[in-house]
Scaffold this motif. Structure first.
Motif, PDB file in Angstrom:
ATOM      1  N   ASN A  18       0.829  -1.217   0.000  1.00 56.76           N
ATOM      2  CA  ASN A  18       0.000   0.000   0.000  1.00 56.76           C
ATOM      3  C   ASN A  18       0.861   1.264   0.000  1.00 56.76           C
ATOM      4  N   SER A  19       2.180   1.113  -0.153  1.00 58.18           N
ATOM      5  CA  SER A  19       3.043   2.291  -0.312  1.00 58.18           C
ATOM      6  C   SER A  19       4.372   1.858  -0.929  1.00 58.18           C
ATOM      7  N   ILE A  21       7.826   0.823  -2.630  1.00 57.18           N
ATOM      8  CA  ILE A  21       8.301  -0.067  -3.696  1.00 57.18           C
ATOM      9  C   ILE A  21       7.224  -1.094  -4.073  1.00 57.18           C
ATOM     10  N   SER A  40      -1.434  -5.082   3.026  1.00 59.43           N
ATOM     11  CA  SER A  40      -0.676  -4.575   4.168  1.00 59.43           C
ATOM     12  C   SER A  40      -1.423  -5.019   5.424  1.00 59.43           C
ATOM     13  N   ASP A  68      -1.300  -9.532   8.226  1.00 62.98           N
ATOM     14  CA  ASP A  68      -0.113  -9.067   8.943  1.00 62.98           C
ATOM     15  C   ASP A  68       1.062 -10.015   8.650  1.00 62.98           C
ATOM     16  N   MET A  69       2.046  -9.513   7.939  1.00 64.81           N
ATOM     17  CA  MET A  69       3.176 -10.353   7.509  1.00 64.81           C
ATOM     18  C   MET A  69       4.138 -10.693   8.651  1.00 64.81           C
ATOM     19  N   ASN A  91       7.697  -8.366  -0.559  1.00 63.93           N
ATOM     20  CA  ASN A  91       8.226  -7.011  -0.464  1.00 63.93           C
ATOM     21  C   ASN A  91       8.115  -6.396   0.936  1.00 63.93           C
ATOM     22  N   TYR A 156      18.090  -6.055  10.043  1.00 64.27           N
ATOM     23  CA  TYR A 156      17.737  -5.822   8.636  1.00 64.27           C
ATOM     24  C   TYR A 156      18.732  -6.545   7.721  1.00 64.27           C
ATOM     25  N   VAL A 189      16.002   4.117  -2.183  1.00 66.10           N
ATOM     26  CA  VAL A 189      14.815   4.573  -2.922  1.00 66.10           C
ATOM     27  C   VAL A 189      14.063   5.475  -1.948  1.00 66.10           C
ATOM     28  N   THR A 191      11.365   6.316  -0.210  1.00 59.65           N
ATOM     29  CA  THR A 191      10.031   5.848   0.170  1.00 59.65           C
ATOM     30  C   THR A 191       9.864   6.125   1.667  1.00 59.65           C
TER      31      THR A 191
HETATM   32  P1  NAD Z   1       7.604   1.324   2.792  1.00 58.36           P
HETATM   33  O1  NAD Z   1       7.652   1.579   4.277  1.00 58.36           O
HETATM   34  O2  NAD Z   1       7.006   2.344   1.904  1.00 58.36           O
HETATM   35  O3  NAD Z   1       6.912  -0.059   2.477  1.00 58.36           O
HETATM   36  C1  NAD Z   1       6.864  -1.124   3.350  1.00 58.36           C
HETATM   37  C2  NAD Z   1       5.562  -1.818   3.091  1.00 58.36           C
HETATM   38  O4  NAD Z   1       5.484  -2.949   3.963  1.00 58.36           O
HETATM   39  C3  NAD Z   1       4.356  -0.934   3.406  1.00 58.36           C
HETATM   40  O5  NAD Z   1       3.346  -1.168   2.457  1.00 58.36           O
HETATM   41  C4  NAD Z   1       3.928  -1.412   4.778  1.00 58.36           C
HETATM   42  O6  NAD Z   1       2.547  -1.208   5.011  1.00 58.36           O
HETATM   43  C5  NAD Z   1       4.254  -2.895   4.644  1.00 58.36           C
HETATM   44  N1  NAD Z   1       4.352  -3.577   5.922  1.00 58.36           N
HETATM   45  C6  NAD Z   1       5.096  -3.263   7.004  1.00 58.36           C
HETATM   46  N2  NAD Z   1       4.851  -4.118   8.000  1.00 58.36           N
HETATM   47  C7  NAD Z   1       3.941  -5.008   7.527  1.00 58.36           C
HETATM   48  C8  NAD Z   1       3.281  -6.117   8.085  1.00 58.36           C
HETATM   49  N3  NAD Z   1       3.498  -6.506   9.359  1.00 58.36           N
HETATM   50  N4  NAD Z   1       2.391  -6.790   7.321  1.00 58.36           N
HETATM   51  C9  NAD Z   1       2.125  -6.410   6.041  1.00 58.36           C
HETATM   52  N5  NAD Z   1       2.719  -5.359   5.469  1.00 58.36           N
HETATM   53  C10 NAD Z   1       3.621  -4.669   6.203  1.00 58.36           C
HETATM   54  O7  NAD Z   1       9.122   1.032   2.389  1.00 58.36           O
HETATM   55  P2  NAD Z   1       9.766   0.570   1.000  1.00 58.36           P
HETATM   56  O8  NAD Z   1      11.020   1.319   0.860  1.00 58.36           O
HETATM   57  O9  NAD Z   1       8.785   0.603  -0.087  1.00 58.36           O
HETATM   58  O10 NAD Z   1      10.161  -0.932   1.352  1.00 58.36           O
HETATM   59  C11 NAD Z   1       9.698  -2.039   0.618  1.00 58.36           C
HETATM   60  C12 NAD Z   1      10.753  -3.119   0.630  1.00 58.36           C
HETATM   61  O11 NAD Z   1      11.901  -2.644  -0.087  1.00 58.36           O
HETATM   62  C13 NAD Z   1      11.227  -3.522   2.015  1.00 58.36           C
HETATM   63  O12 NAD Z   1      11.421  -4.908   2.090  1.00 58.36           O
HETATM   64  C14 NAD Z   1      12.556  -2.797   2.122  1.00 58.36           C
HETATM   65  O13 NAD Z   1      13.431  -3.427   3.012  1.00 58.36           O
HETATM   66  C15 NAD Z   1      13.047  -2.872   0.687  1.00 58.36           C
HETATM   67  N6  NAD Z   1      14.095  -1.900   0.351  1.00 58.36           N
HETATM   68  C16 NAD Z   1      13.856  -0.569   0.418  1.00 58.36           C
HETATM   69  C17 NAD Z   1      14.873   0.301   0.079  1.00 58.36           C
HETATM   70  C18 NAD Z   1      14.679   1.794   0.093  1.00 58.36           C
HETATM   71  O14 NAD Z   1      15.666   2.520  -0.009  1.00 58.36           O
HETATM   72  N7  NAD Z   1      13.474   2.310   0.213  1.00 58.36           N
HETATM   73  C19 NAD Z   1      16.129  -0.186  -0.284  1.00 58.36           C
HETATM   74  C20 NAD Z   1      16.335  -1.553  -0.318  1.00 58.36           C
HETATM   75  C21 NAD Z   1      15.302  -2.416  -0.001  1.00 58.36           C
END
Ligand code: NAD
Length: 261
Positions: A18-19, A21, A40, A68-69, A91, A156, A189, A191
């Motif tokens: 829902n947000s 990546i 989510s 809930d993941m 993701n 992490y 990224v 986000t």
């Molecule tokens: P984000 O916070 O926008 O997205 C995280 C998503 O996971 C959200 O939709 C959130 O609602 C969901 N989430 C969190 N806890 C949850 C749960 N218990 N159950 C279900 N959903 C849950 O952040 P993002 O940057 O989009 O991250 C997405 C993925 O990309 C993650 O795995 C993150 O580690 C990875 N990532 C991000 C970056 C970056 O720079 N943004 C870099 C490398 C990897």
């Protein structure tokens, strides 16, 4: 043979979408014609509205399933409730930053559960569906931190290295089938997960927002630019194409050169 990417008739389940990546990947897969299951842990009107908007704009079926993941049984229920899962994008992820002696145990447990164990549970539930359909794609969102380390991100980094390993094992167990599994390793990224780290880092280093972005975050990203959610979506869509049918058990870095350093 010319390769085109038409995912119509395929159903994609994207955890934590829902947000950020996950949402960016969902949009690109929908644009390529896939039916979408967003997920989510919340159950807000905005979550369901996102699915409706995607369905209308991309002329696909899209729905939102709350799960809930951090809980194994919820991960498995998500896939079961989706009913069909040709493309699984693991993701969902969270972050916490602290030195190891101060790292809260509940944060360690939550990060391992959400960023790593959830992918085991969803994959276990999705593989029989993919086998029945005779085709499948598992795409795990790891990180440059799945290949390298930084201080203060122990949980992490352990989870992201773990999901790279899980991707390789999944690939080997499906190698003789029309199923692939790979890990995308994004650099930074912009986000919500990254936004949340900026205020604390500004305080820690007594820097402005711009200085934190340029001199702390992007120092390891030689391009000195954030990667975008659209680029993650394009990479995931490529991994679903026939051109990528022999790409399995590997990592694809989308990190502006981070891991080349
Ligand atoms: P984000 O916070 O926008 O997205 C995280 C998503 O996971 C959200 O939709 C959130 O609602 C969901 N989430 C969190 N806890 C949850 C749960 N218990 N159950 C279900 N959903 C849950 O952040 P993002 O940057 O989009 O991250 C997405 C993925 O990309 C993650 O795995 C993150 O580690 C990875 N990532 C991000 C970056 C970056 O720079 N943004 C870099 C490398 C990897």
């Amino acid at each position: 043979m010319a390769f085109t990417i038409d995912l119509s008739g395929k159903t994609a389940v994207i955890t934590g979408s829902n947000s950020g990546i996950g949402l960016g990947i969902a949009w690109e897969l929908a644009r390529a014609g896939a039916d979408i299951v967003l997920n989510s842990f919340t159950d807000d009107d905005a979550d369901h509205a996102l699915a409706q908007q995607m369905a209308e704009e991309c002329n696909v079926t899209a729905r939102y399933i709350k799960a809930d993941m951090s809980k194994g049984e919820e991960c498995r229920r998500l896939i079961a409730e989706a009913g069909k899962c040709d493309i699984l994008v693991n993701n969902a992820g969270i972050q916490h930053v602290a030195p190891i002696p101060d790292f809260p145990v509940e944060k360690w447990d939550a990060i391992i559960a959400i960023n790593l164990s959830s992918a085991f549970h969803t994959t276990a539930e999705a593989l029989p569906m993919m086998r029945k359909a005779g085709w499948g794609r598992v795409i795990n969102i790891a990180s440059a931190h799945g290949l390298t380390a930084s201080p203060y991100k122990s949980a992490y980094i352990a989870a992201k290295h773990g999901i790279v390993g899980l991707s390789k094992t999944t690939a080997l167990e499906t190698a003789k089938e029309l199923i692939t599994c790979n890990a995308i390793c994004p650099g930074y990224v912009l986000t919500p997960i990254v936004e949340k780290q900026i205020p604390d880092t500004m305080k820690e280093y007594d820097m402005s927002r711009e200085e934190v972005i340029d001199q702390v975050m992007l120092t390891r990203q030689p391009s000195r630019e954030f990667a975008t959610v659209e680029q993650m979506g394009g990479t995931a869509t490529f991994l679903c194409s026939d051109a990528a049918a022999q790409i399995t058990g590997t990592t694809i870095s989308v990190d502006g050169g981070w891991t080349a350093l």
